[in-house]
Each structure stands twice: as C-alpha cells, then as structure tokens.
Write an enzyme that holds these catalytic residues in place. Structure first.
Site, PDB file in Angstrom:
ATOM      1  CG  HIS A   9      -1.573   1.290   1.537  1.00  0.00           C
ATOM      2  ND1 HIS A   9      -2.405   1.997   0.699  1.00  0.00           N
ATOM      3  CD2 HIS A   9      -1.411   2.061   2.647  1.00  0.00           C
ATOM      4  CE1 HIS A   9      -2.742   3.137   1.286  1.00  0.00           C
ATOM      5  NE2 HIS A   9      -2.150   3.201   2.462  1.00  0.00           N
TER       6      HIS A   9
ATOM      7  CG  HIS B  26       1.284   6.796   4.504  1.00  0.00           C
ATOM      8  ND1 HIS B  26       1.532   6.088   3.360  1.00  0.00           N
ATOM      9  CD2 HIS B  26       0.041   6.436   4.900  1.00  0.00           C
ATOM     10  CE1 HIS B  26       0.479   5.337   3.074  1.00  0.00           C
ATOM     11  NE2 HIS B  26      -0.441   5.523   3.994  1.00  0.00           N
TER      12      HIS B  26
ATOM     13  CD  GLU C 292      -2.976   5.582  12.807  1.00  0.00           C
ATOM     14  OE1 GLU C 292      -2.481   6.662  13.144  1.00  0.00           O
ATOM     15  OE2 GLU C 292      -4.159   5.264  12.973  1.00  0.00           O
ATOM     16  CG  ASP C 293      -1.084   0.969  10.859  1.00  0.00           C
ATOM     17  OD1 ASP C 293      -1.864   1.515  11.654  1.00  0.00           O
ATOM     18  OD2 ASP C 293      -1.288   0.914   9.637  1.00  0.00           O
TER      19      ASP C 293
ATOM     20  CG  ASP D  73      -3.404   6.990   2.792  1.00  0.00           C
ATOM     21  OD1 ASP D  73      -3.239   5.789   2.510  1.00  0.00           O
ATOM     22  OD2 ASP D  73      -3.896   7.387   3.865  1.00  0.00           O
TER      23      ASP D  73
ATOM     24  CG  ASP E 243     -27.541  14.996 -25.986  1.00  0.00           C
ATOM     25  OD1 ASP E 243     -26.793  14.054 -26.286  1.00  0.00           O
ATOM     26  OD2 ASP E 243     -28.728  15.083 -26.318  1.00  0.00           O
TER      27      ASP E 243
HETATM   28 MN    MN Z   1      -2.443   4.581   4.258  1.00  0.00          MN
END
Ligand code: MN
Length: 735
Positions: free
Chosen positions: A69, A93, A97-98, A163, A284
């Site tokens: 990712h 990034h 966070e993870d 992201d 159109d």
């Molecule tokens: Mn992400």
C-alpha cells in the site's frame, strides 16, 4: 517497543526475510528514476526496506503484504513528480500509526522534514478513527483538528489525498458498509479539498470512485450512456474543431484544439442539481478545449470562436481576469455549434492548463515558480493560514465546519465595492454578507443596500458583477432574523456574537421585571430590594452576583416565582408571606406590562398569535426568555396547572407596532376573489406576511392569511369588511 536497529538491517541472505515486496519497489524506483538523482533513489530504497521491516507480518484486507500500500501511494506521488522527501514520507506514512516505530526514530533516520510529514499524516488518520468511534458532536471537533494537522504543510494534504486515492482504488475487498462510509467521507471531505487546492484530476478520480461505490447503478447507467453518446457527439465536436482550426490557421495562431471528456460524477451532479430525470439532456452537451501559448492569445481565440459560432447569451466567464480561489484560470464560453447544438468551449494557455489539472502539485510536476503571488501554492498556503487564524478566533467547531464547507464548495460570486474593489463571496450570499465582508461595523449597522444604484433589502442575493453600496444607521442593530439570510461564516459569527451580547443585556432587564413582579405577587412590598437581602439570596443559590441571577431569570433558566419563594424564605418571616400571597395573586396590581419594545427575549407565540388587547399570559422557556400566549391557547393548558410556571400579563397602553395574526377563510371560487380580499386587507394598511390557498371542492377555496395588525380594534375592522365580501363563506381568527 522500539524496533532494534539490528532487525532493520538483517542481511538479505537471511532466508526468513520476506522479499515479496522487492518487485514492487523495483518498479517504483524505475518510475522515480525518470526524474530523481541516484542519492534520492537510494534513500527511497532504504525507506522501502525500513517500511517493509516495520510492517512485516501485517497484511491488507486483500491479503497482500501491507507494504504494497505505501509503495503504491509513493508511486502515485511519483507520477506527480513529487520531491524525494514527500516520496520517502509516503512510504513511511503508516509506520507510526501501525507499528512501534516512533516519530523520533524516523527523524533520526530520515530527517526532521520526513518525520514531520509522517506525523501530520498519522494525526489525520488517527482523527479519522476518532470521528468514527465517538458521537456526532465530536466528529466536527476531530475534523477540525484533522484539518489543522494538514494545514501545517501542503505536502501532508497531497500525501493524504494519494493515500485516499489508493484506498479508494482498492475498496473492493472491504465490506459494503465500510466501503460506503469511506466513499461518503471521500466525497464530503477529500474530493472538495483536492478541488480547493486545484488538484482537479485527482479530485475527478476521487469523485468518480466514490460515486461508483455509493450509487453503483447510477454510475453504470451514466457510464453506458456516455459510451453510447460519444459516437453521435464525435461528429459535432470534430466538425467544430475543424472549423476552429481552419480559422486559427488563417490568423497564424498555433493552438491545440480538442474534445473534452466529462466525468461521470460531473454529469451525476448536474443532473441532481437540475433535478433532470433524463440524463441525455445533460450528457448531450458537447465540450471542447483550446490550449494556446499565452494569455493574450486566449482572448484572440475567443474572438475567433465567437465569429465562427454565435455565442449563447450570458454564458461567458472570464476566469483569466478573475481567477478562481485555487488559482484556476480559463475563458469559458458556450456557442451554438455546427448543427445549432450548444458547444461549451474552454480556452486557456498551456501554463494555465497545468494549474487547472494539478493545482498545487503543478509546482513539483512542472518545476514552476512557487514564489509568484498568484501561484497555486501561495494561494493554498494563504487559504490554510486563514483557517489557522480563524480557529483562534472562534473556538466553536460547528462554526468552523460551516466555514470550511462553505469554502470548499467552489460556487462563488464576485462583486464590487463602491471603490471598485472586487469581493469574492459564496454563491447565495446576500447584501448583508457583503456588508459584513467589508467590515463588522458596517454589517452591524446596516439597514439596506443599493445594488447597481437600485435600492434592495438586505436579503437580496448577490450576482456576479453587482456594484454594491451599503446604507447604515447608527441606531441599527443585528436582528435574529438576519441569521436566516446571512450565509458567510464571518457574518453569522458576528451576528450571533452580537445577539448574545444584546440578549444578556436584555435578559438582565427582563429578569429584573420578572423577579419584582413575582415578589410583589408573593407579598413582598418594597420598591427596592436591600443589598443584604440580595446577598442572602445569592448565598442560598450559590451565585456570585445579582445581574447573573437576573440574566438567568430573563433567559428562563430559573423561574421567577420559585426564586421569589426562595428569596422570601431566606429573608422574611414565613407567616407574613403566607397570608398575603393568595390575595395578591388575584389583583391586577403589579401585573407586568408588555410594551413591545423588550427585544429578543419577549416572543409572541406562533401557535396563537397574540395581539394587543388580547388577554395574555407569559411562560418562560430556557433560552428563549418569555413567550407570550393568548389566555386560552391550547398549548398552555399543561402550564396553567402550575401557578409557578406562568404569569398573567398586561399590554402597555403605549404599545405600538405590528403583530402577526392568523386568519382562516373559506370562500366561493370567483374570478378575482383573491385580489379582492387582499385589497381589503391592504386598504386597512395591514401587511400580508404569508398566504396559502387550497382548493377544496370545485367551487370553494380555503385560504389562510398571516397578516400584521396593530391591535384587536384594527383586526376587528379588517374582519368586518372581509365578512361583508359576498364571496366569503366563513372567516375566523385561528387559535
Ligand atoms: Mn495509508
């Protein structure tokens, strides 16, 4: 727990190391190699390894290794030719966070700038989570914080948008409900932000992907129709392009002329806005674009296009002279094309085209000069800092969101001050908004306006090119009704602030009246309340000062009769109050009078529309102050059972002004009956504020009028004359 350095630098020979990300990294580096130097590439490579180690063992919903990712996000940024710092931050990034890696560790390894970018993106992601978990109220608060995190560096927004783009592209493996939520958020927040900073291409993709997830059927229908239509359209566009090309050649102008695709979402939005069922009417529309060398040529091309094809009236927009807030420049016109069909034409220079497609990102993609005042970077930075400022001024998150939303929607009008300065206001803004945009003081004191020398009311909507002059008076003050037609946050914030100030002042006055009346009713016979009595009561109520108590009573937060009772219990002999209470409640002496000039805290109930000389009572409600009802209004039935919750009131003899009253009327259907009736009302100098007519059977109508009268006599005169009209069958004043 921090990652040990040793783990990061395991040798490649170690069999257990997962190498599945290497092909992805390799193709990323190849892509970046087109514009990046070897040193930067090496650092990107290092970041990929660091990220892969940190995310090791984590997988995405699709089952792929997680690192795929961030590497993909970096790839999208690479297509925009973003700088290596941004690319490195994009790869890392989600690390903070993870995974256990900290911002400090990133700063040490990759430098402060990368760490700051990652920190900003992480904050935004964290707040996305918060807003999902907490109640609605905190959503606005965390959205605000989220925006502040993005505002620090425009590149945080760009990373976050890419992201989001990758997440939108890979929504497929998520559950329906989650997909919808993410798509909704993208449409509400990220796409408008992308648009606001001019990243039009990215915005288009986000919008189309969101629609695909939110309204899949509609999306497919539009897509199919566009494909079917494009064959028919092609000949019109080809013919128009050919004619334009011939003429340009004749004038020695070199330009690219070509058809322009409409996005699926833009057609969806247009259909929704015009509430058209038949999409073909919208799809159109033929669209083409001319790209020239410079600004000057744009106007030449416009002249040529208008000579070949007849322009459609009022369809020309000059966004070159007056660029959009995000820096977008172009000439827009609409002409009758080769077969008489409308053709939309955009004309812009090559430089304008880059800005139109990539906005702030054009600086990195095309290496443009970012110090120019009108460069998209500068405009975006200015926009962001205006939010940082306004957040210090107004601590209310709701206001902030209102402000931001109004701002993220691109519809704007441009108007002129008497001195000829241009003001940019949101579409739907009124003369009142304009007044506040000039100065709070002008807004607070305005009573009317002149648009293009024509007197207009303050609620008049502004249109592009209006010249506006505001008429002020020193005696004018903001009124609650103004909130109904002020749309800009500046006007609304200032009006609210002012009303609150007025309200507090008035509530002290009203509270004073109410408490005196309640005390009198309960047998307290002093004209002035001695300060030792006041202090005793304040102590009992645990309040600081007397005006605060009066304001509470005026606002309806405390009921005057209850406060009075407590007061008497504190300061007077109990038996004395008990004997006098009953008797005095019956007399009118000491009844509070209504003068019609009390202001915001005295409201006339909309259910029964009391007018002077009606018998009235007052009830207090929290926040609205005193509400006046007619004595037997059905809505007061429950209140009437509790003597503490209402007051008998009198109208002052001096009362002046107009009061609304509701009349219902049944009449025979005859030609001109309505104008006859309204004429009668008007001949008595009563305003009609609202009128509804419903036909009941073939020859009878029921009407209701809200009219303004001075008092019962005035109303009686009007009703008498209405009764005399032959078409009127039944007439009554509604309760
Ligand atoms: Mn992400």
């Amino acid at each position: 727990m921090p990652l040990p350095e040793a783990k990061i630098f395991r040798s490649r020979a170690d069999k257990k190391v997962d190498e599945s990300h290497r092909p992805l990294v390799k193709s990323l580096l190849e892509k970046l190699g087109q514009y990046m130097d070897p040193a930067s590439l090496a650092e990107v490579d290092l970041a990929c390894e660091y990220g892969a180690q940190a995310h090791e063992g984590q997988t995405r919903q699709s089952g792929e290794a997680y690192i795929s990712h961030p590497v993909a996000v970096a790839g999208i940024l690479g297509e925009m030719r973003m700088d290596s710092r941004t690319i490195v931050a994009a790869i890392l990034h989600d690390v903070v966070e993870d995974t256990p890696v900290t911002v400090e560790q990133l700063a040490e390894k990759f430098g402060d700038d990368v760490a700051l970018l990652v920190d900003g993106v992480s904050k935004v992601s964290q707040l996305e989570l918060d807003s999902r978990e907490n109640a609605e109220t905190s959503e606005t608060a965390s959205f605000r914080k989220m925006f502040m995190a993005m505002a620090q560096d425009i590149r945080v927004i760009i990373i976050k948008l890419c992201d989001r783009l990758h997440n939108m592209r890979t929504l497929g493996s998520l559950k329906e409900e989650k997909r919808q939520r993410i798509a909704r958020q993208t449409l509400d927040i990220y796409a408008p932000i992308a648009n606001r900073i001019g990243m039009r291409e990215l915005c288009n993709t986000l919008e189309d992907l969101s629609l695909q997830n939110l309204r899949p059927k509609r999306y497919r229908a539009i897509k199919k129709m566009l494909a079917n239509n494009s064959r028919g359209r092609k000949s019109i566009i080809d013919e128009a392009c050919r004619k334009i090309n011939v003429a340009l050649h004749h004038h020695n102008i070199i330009a690219e002329v070509g058809g322009r695709e409409k996005t699926i979402y833009s057609i969806y939005r247009k259909a929704k806005k015009q509430s058209k069922i038949d999409l073909r009417d919208i799809a159109d529309i033929n669209a083409l674009r001319v790209i020239t060398d410079n600004r000057n040529q744009c106007y030449l091309v416009l002249g040529i296009v208008h000579t070949i094809f007849k322009p459609r009236p009022a369809s020309f927009k000059d966004y070159i002279a007056i660029p959009k807030a995000n820096g977008y420049q172009s000439l827009h016109t609409s002409v009758f094309g080769p077969y008489g069909q409308p053709v939309e034409v955009q004309i812009r220079s090559r430089a304008m085209h880059r800005v139109a497609e990539s906005g702030v990102a054009s600086h990195w993609r095309y290496k443009t000069d970012a110090t120019d005042e009108s460069a998209p970077q500068q405009l975006a930075q200015k926009w962001l800092s205006s939010f940082l400022e306004s957040q210090q001024m107004s601590p209310d998150s709701g206001e902030f969101i209102e402000h931001l939303k109004a701002d993220l929607y691109p519809d704007e009008v441009y108007v002129f001050t008497p001195k000829g300065d241009i003001k940019r206001l949101p579409r739907g803004a009124t003369a009142l908004d304009f007044a506040y945009s000039v100065h709070s003081d002008i807004g607070n004191r305005c009573i009317g306006a002149r648009i293009d020398n024509r007197p207009v009311p303050l609620y008049e909507n502004l249109r592009n090119g209006n010249h506006i002059e505001i008429i002020t008076s020193n005696r004018s003050r903001p009124e609650p009704g103004w909130l109904n037609y002020a749309v800009t946050s500046k006007a609304r914030t200032t009006i609210r602030h002012n009303l609150n100030k007025q309200k507090t002042k008035q509530s002290v006055k009203l509270g004073h009246k109410l408490i005196k009346k309640a005390l009198w009713d309960q047998g307290y016979r002093r004209l002035r309340i001695p300060s030792n009595h006041k202090i005793a009561l304040l102590e009992a109520l645990d309040l600081k000062d007397w005006p605060e108590l009066l304001a509470d009573i005026g606002f309806g937060k405390r009921l005057a009769p209850l406060v009075a009772k407590q007061f008497l219990a504190e300061v007077m002999l109990p038996e004395k109050t008990a004997t006098t209470k009953r008797k005095n409640n019956k007399t009118n002496y000491g009844k509070m009078t209504i003068e019609g000039t009390e202001g915001l805290l005295v409201n006339y109930a909309k259910c029964c529309h009391p007018i002077p000389d009606d018998r009235i009572i007052g009830t207090t409600t929290s926040d609205r102050g005193l509400v006046i009802h007619r004595l037997r209004c059905p809505n007061t039935r429950s209140v009437m059972k509790h003597p503490d919750q209402f007051f008998h009131l009198n109208w002052s003899e001096k009362i002046k002004g107009n009061f609304e009253v509701l009349l219902t009327l049944t009449s025979r259907n005859q030609p001109g009956v309505l104008s006859e009736l309204t004429n009668i009302i008007a001949s008595h100098e009563a305003n009609i504020n609202k009128l509804t007519v419903e036909e009941q059977s073939g020859n009878v109508s029921r009407m209701s009028f809200v009219i303004e009268v001075q008092n019962r006599d005035h109303l009686a005169d009007i009703m008498r004359e209405l009764h005399l009209d032959k078409s009127v069958i039944k007439l009554q004043r509604a309760r």
